[in-house]
Motif scaffolding. Sequence first.
Motif, short mmCIF file in Angstrom:
data_model
loop_
_atom_site.label_atom_id
_atom_site.label_comp_id
_atom_site.label_asym_id
_atom_site.label_seq_id
_atom_site.Cartn_x
_atom_site.Cartn_y
_atom_site.Cartn_z
N ALA A 112 21.47 -26.67 21.26
CA ALA A 112 22.91 -26.86 21.04
C ALA A 112 23.62 -25.51 20.92
N PHE A 113 22.97 -24.56 20.24
CA PHE A 113 23.58 -23.24 20.06
C PHE A 113 23.75 -22.52 21.39
N ARG A 114 22.71 -22.56 22.21
CA ARG A 114 22.76 -21.85 23.50
C ARG A 114 23.79 -22.46 24.44
N ARG A 115 23.99 -23.76 24.34
CA ARG A 115 25.03 -24.38 25.18
C ARG A 115 26.41 -23.88 24.79
N GLU A 116 26.60 -23.63 23.50
CA GLU A 116 27.91 -23.18 23.03
C GLU A 116 28.07 -21.67 23.11
N PHE A 117 26.96 -20.94 22.93
CA PHE A 117 27.03 -19.47 22.92
C PHE A 117 25.97 -18.91 23.87
N PRO A 118 26.17 -19.03 25.16
CA PRO A 118 25.16 -18.62 26.14
C PRO A 118 24.93 -17.12 26.21
N LYS A 119 25.81 -16.31 25.61
CA LYS A 119 25.63 -14.86 25.65
C LYS A 119 24.76 -14.34 24.51
N VAL A 120 24.27 -15.23 23.68
CA VAL A 120 23.36 -14.84 22.59
C VAL A 120 21.95 -15.24 22.96
N PRO A 275 23.78 -14.61 3.29
CA PRO A 275 25.11 -14.73 3.89
C PRO A 275 25.81 -13.39 4.09
N ALA A 276 25.48 -12.41 3.24
CA ALA A 276 26.13 -11.10 3.36
C ALA A 276 25.60 -10.30 4.54
N ALA A 277 24.43 -10.68 5.06
CA ALA A 277 23.80 -9.90 6.13
C ALA A 277 23.88 -10.60 7.48
N LEU A 278 24.53 -11.75 7.55
CA LEU A 278 24.57 -12.49 8.81
C LEU A 278 25.47 -11.80 9.83
N SER A 279 25.00 -11.70 11.05
CA SER A 279 25.81 -11.24 12.17
C SER A 279 26.72 -12.38 12.59
N PRO A 280 27.69 -12.12 13.48
CA PRO A 280 28.49 -13.24 14.01
C PRO A 280 27.63 -14.32 14.63
N ALA A 281 26.57 -13.92 15.34
CA ALA A 281 25.68 -14.91 15.94
C ALA A 281 24.95 -15.71 14.86
N GLY A 282 24.48 -15.03 13.81
CA GLY A 282 23.80 -15.72 12.72
C GLY A 282 24.71 -16.68 11.99
N ARG A 283 25.96 -16.26 11.74
CA ARG A 283 26.92 -17.13 11.07
C ARG A 283 27.21 -18.36 11.93
N ALA A 284 27.34 -18.16 13.24
CA ALA A 284 27.61 -19.28 14.13
C ALA A 284 26.44 -20.27 14.12
N PHE A 285 25.21 -19.75 14.04
CA PHE A 285 24.03 -20.63 14.01
C PHE A 285 24.01 -21.44 12.72
N VAL A 286 24.29 -20.79 11.60
CA VAL A 286 24.31 -21.50 10.32
C VAL A 286 25.41 -22.56 10.31
N ASP A 287 26.59 -22.21 10.83
CA ASP A 287 27.70 -23.18 10.88
C ASP A 287 27.31 -24.40 11.71
N LEU A 288 26.64 -24.15 12.84
CA LEU A 288 26.23 -25.27 13.69
C LEU A 288 25.21 -26.14 12.96
N ALA A 289 24.26 -25.51 12.25
CA ALA A 289 23.25 -26.26 11.51
C ALA A 289 23.90 -27.10 10.43
N GLN A 290 24.85 -26.53 9.70
CA GLN A 290 25.53 -27.27 8.64
C GLN A 290 26.31 -28.44 9.22
N ALA A 291 26.94 -28.24 10.37
CA ALA A 291 27.69 -29.33 11.01
C ALA A 291 26.76 -30.44 11.47
N SER A 292 25.53 -30.07 11.90
CA SER A 292 24.60 -31.09 12.37
C SER A 292 24.13 -31.99 11.23
N VAL A 293 24.14 -31.45 10.00
CA VAL A 293 23.72 -32.25 8.85
C VAL A 293 24.79 -33.24 8.46
N THR A 294 26.05 -32.84 8.59
CA THR A 294 27.16 -33.70 8.18
C THR A 294 27.57 -34.71 9.23
N ASP A 295 27.11 -34.50 10.50
CA ASP A 295 27.48 -35.43 11.58
C ASP A 295 26.89 -36.83 11.35
#
Length: 295
Positions: A112-120, A275-295
């Motif tokens: 799911a992450f790669r479909r949304e962020f193919p440059k990572v 959370p303080a050390a996450l890159s933009p890519a890492g933050r996006a991955f965590v956000d996607l994971a959190q959204a998958s739990v609430t879906d």
Amino acid sequence: MDLHQIKYFLAVVDHNGINAAATVLDVAQPTISQAIQGLERELGVPLFHRIGRGMVLTSAGHSLVGPARRVLRDVVAAEGSLVDAAGRPRGRLDIFAMPALSADSVARLVGAFRREFPKVSIRIGDLRDEAMATSLIREGHCEIVVCHLPAVGHAGLEVCELGLQEYWLVLPPGSAPRPDGPLPLSELPDLPQVTVPRGSSLAVGEIEQAVAAAGRAISPSVVVEHREARLPLVLAGVGATFLERSMAEAAAARGAVVRSLEPRISRAYGLVYDPAALSPAGRAFVDLAQASVTD
């Protein structure tokens, strides 16, 4: 010292020799040999003992491993901090995960992450010892670890629980036929067990406790370092084992006798990260994971 030398040095360390490192990196063996020799000349110390065709770290080599990993981690973090013109992350994201979780939950998230962020690009390392999960993050080897919860020594880190992983009993082919319904733990058959070292997985201790509470005991016949070896040993008739449900169901297709259990044995799993050390890519991955739990 340049990045290629550091990369080749760590590859030799991680893959136990120049030949394997060359195969993994897809470069010629002499290229790695020359880089290591050049690094040793620049530092003025041998980094490896050459024993036959083997390479064994010297004390100086051991001392270099940690700083070398931090250098490469800083480079990866810099790559991961990049965003494109639209503000979307790019670069590389490093994750470590338990092998059984990689084959199911992590695979779905990465897809799911790669479909949304193919440059990572994503590198998934094998987490062989869950006791090392938090140190991998703190030492900069990766941004995110996927493991059973609670993670050992996770103070100061955040956790995103993804779900529960259920364990089933897997028996050699030709074992007693499978009746309807789960197998009560109190009726666990007296078969030797193929297991992994207790400290390498939090689930091992939980399984032992559940079995003991039912008045039964686990009698190990073989203890294997590599989890992937459990199923071939069971199929060879060495003993039974407990596998994650998805792996147990796959084992049934190979002829193993598989039983669900009552009461169920399960353990929570999820992401662990700083959370303080996450890159933009890492933050996006965590956000996607959190959204998958609430879906």
